[in-house]
Design a protein around this motif. Structure first.
Motif, PDB file in Angstrom:
ATOM      1  N   THR A 144       0.798  -1.136  -0.106  1.00 15.08           N
ATOM      2  CA  THR A 144      -0.058  -0.059  -0.019  1.00 15.08           C
ATOM      3  C   THR A 144       0.873   1.267   0.011  1.00 15.08           C
ATOM      4  N   LEU A 145       0.521   2.077  -1.091  1.00 11.94           N
ATOM      5  CA  LEU A 145       1.320   3.323  -1.037  1.00 11.94           C
ATOM      6  C   LEU A 145       0.533   4.439  -0.540  1.00 11.94           C
ATOM      7  N   ARG A 146       0.965   5.435   0.089  1.00  8.93           N
ATOM      8  CA  ARG A 146       0.244   6.633   0.516  1.00  8.93           C
ATOM      9  C   ARG A 146       1.020   7.882   0.196  1.00  8.93           C
ATOM     10  N   HIS A 147       0.000   8.899  -0.051  1.00 11.45           N
ATOM     11  CA  HIS A 147       0.523  10.426  -0.257  1.00 11.45           C
ATOM     12  C   HIS A 147      -0.530  11.134   0.090  1.00 11.45           C
ATOM     13  N   GLY A 148      -0.624  12.061   0.807  1.00  9.09           N
ATOM     14  CA  GLY A 148      -1.709  13.062   1.228  1.00  9.09           C
ATOM     15  C   GLY A 148      -3.012  12.478   1.167  1.00  9.09           C
ATOM     16  N   ASP A 178      -4.375   6.878  -1.603  1.00  5.22           N
ATOM     17  CA  ASP A 178      -3.684   5.629  -1.260  1.00  5.22           C
ATOM     18  C   ASP A 178      -3.522   4.753  -2.503  1.00  5.22           C
ATOM     19  N   CYS A 179      -2.789   3.944  -2.719  1.00  8.32           N
ATOM     20  CA  CYS A 179      -2.721   2.787  -3.994  1.00  8.32           C
ATOM     21  C   CYS A 179      -2.153   1.462  -3.438  1.00  8.32           C
ATOM     22  N   ARG A 180      -3.133   0.440  -3.476  1.00 10.88           N
ATOM     23  CA  ARG A 180      -2.684  -0.763  -2.952  1.00 10.88           C
ATOM     24  C   ARG A 180      -2.541  -1.583  -4.262  1.00 10.88           C
ATOM     25  N   SER A 228      -0.310  -6.355 -10.580  1.00  9.03           N
ATOM     26  CA  SER A 228      -1.507  -5.473 -10.484  1.00  9.03           C
ATOM     27  C   SER A 228      -1.618  -4.430  -9.601  1.00  9.03           C
ATOM     28  N   ILE A 229      -2.421  -3.505  -9.742  1.00 13.73           N
ATOM     29  CA  ILE A 229      -3.008  -2.660  -8.912  1.00 13.73           C
ATOM     30  C   ILE A 229      -4.302  -2.996  -8.351  1.00 13.73           C
ATOM     31  N   ALA A 230      -4.693  -3.025  -7.034  1.00 12.66           N
ATOM     32  CA  ALA A 230      -5.848  -3.836  -6.566  1.00 12.66           C
ATOM     33  C   ALA A 230      -6.874  -2.372  -6.318  1.00 12.66           C
ATOM     34  N   ALA A 231      -6.277  -1.371  -5.983  1.00 10.17           N
ATOM     35  CA  ALA A 231      -7.242  -0.236  -5.611  1.00 10.17           C
ATOM     36  C   ALA A 231      -6.319   1.232  -5.643  1.00 10.17           C
ATOM     37  N   TRP A 232      -7.025   2.321  -6.176  1.00  7.27           N
ATOM     38  CA  TRP A 232      -6.283   3.615  -6.107  1.00  7.27           C
ATOM     39  C   TRP A 232      -7.629   4.487  -5.645  1.00  7.27           C
ATOM     40  N   THR A 233      -7.450   5.367  -4.453  1.00  9.79           N
ATOM     41  CA  THR A 233      -8.527   5.772  -3.926  1.00  9.79           C
ATOM     42  C   THR A 233      -7.867   7.368  -3.441  1.00  9.79           C
TER      43      THR A 233
END
Length: 298
Positions: free
Chosen positions: A9-13, A16-18, A26-31
């Motif tokens: 899981t990546l986070r910035h501000g 989030d991108c999992r 794959s990318i599972a989610a970008w929110t």
């Protein structure tokens, strides 16, 4: 089954991108978290998808070393005849190797991850390595793809991304395109046409009721999604050898795909098409492309 510790899981501000590296990189989610709550910028993988290992059930996956279909899994390149097994449920070979194999995490920070994948020559008789870097920043998500030919002869190389976007009512797509390939019953291109009025993407197309699974030509690397109900836009900017856009909007679904790709569908069997997009990558050389997804307010 994809376990929690198999994801990144990546986070910035507020974003989030999992990612699920073991499931085809794959990318599972970008929110995006807003005052009104959480917004899915990609169609998220369902819990059922996360319990499996099928990349098309994810939010986005890489297409390496080719995109879409190769007719019958067969082609000839520089005099070499290649025959690959076809994919389950299709008479063709689809989307290359990356989506069907696990990737490994090579580097990671709070907002960036680098994934790697290596293919050794088999029915695809070239060895190569691939990397995918996903990075969040203030404005959005950037995905960088690279392929290095590790064989001793030229390799036909191409790539792309297969993102799934939400399609709430009123979704509008704008892209500079100049033509479209009509698809046959197996989704191979059969005839090229000028854009019909219903698919006039340079002027913008409201996607309600639109059904598509076609390759578009003359793309300048820019496309925009507008979500009026959310007050948001998402602009796609592709840098590198991306001259084609695949638009997939299946009937009855609440998502659509805008796939930036470097070549047309079945390009390896279309040597007479001037814009087919096949790249002969010399031994030891690298092919790189960058796709940026930028979030904005309407």
């Amino acid at each position: 089954m994809i376990k929690a510790d198999d994801t990144v899981t990546l986070r910035h501000g507020a974003m989030d991108c999992r990612l699920a590296p073991a499931c085809g990189g794959s990318i599972a989610a970008w929110t995006l978290t807003r005052a009104g709550g959480l917004v899915n910028l990609f169609r998220p993988a369902s819990e059922a998808a996360l319990a499996g290992d099928f990349a098309p059930d994810m939010a986005c996956f890489p297409l390496i070393p080719f995109s879409n279909r190769i007719a019958g899994g067969r082609f000839t390149f520089q005099g070499r005849r290649v025959e690959m097994p076809t994919d389950v449920g299709s008479p063709h070979r689809i989307h290359g190797h990356g989506w069907a194999n696990p990737w490994r995490v090579e580097e990671q920070t709070r907002s960036t991850v680098r994934l790697g994948f290596r293919h050794r020559a088999d029915a695809w008789p070239w060895s190569y390595s691939a990397t995918q870097i996903a990075a969040l920043d203030d404005d959005g998500l950037t995905v960088t793809l690279a392929v290095v030919n590790e064989s001793d002869s030229d390799m036909p190389a191409g790539f792309g991304l297969h993102p799934y976007f939400p399609k709430p009512p009123g979704t509008r797509v704008t892209a500079q395109l100049d033509g479209v390939w009509e698809s046959d019953a197996t989704i191979l291109p059969c005839r090229r046409h000028a854009l019909p009025p219903a698919w006039d993407f340079p002027r913008g197309v409201a996607m309600d009721g639109i059904v598509l699974d076609n390759g578009f030509t003359g793309w300048n690397g820019r496309a925009a999604l507008e979500w009026p109900g959310l007050g948001l836009s998402l602009t796609l900017r592709a840098e590198g050898p991306f001259g084609h856009l695949i638009v997939y909007a299946p009937a009855g679904e609440d998502y659509l795909c805008l796939e930036p790709v470097s070549h047309m569908t079945d390009a390896l069997n279309r040597p007479d098409e001037p814009d087919a997009g096949v790249i002969a990558l010399p031994p030891g050389e690298r092919l790189t492309g960058v796709v940026r997804f930028q979030v904005g307010e309407l």
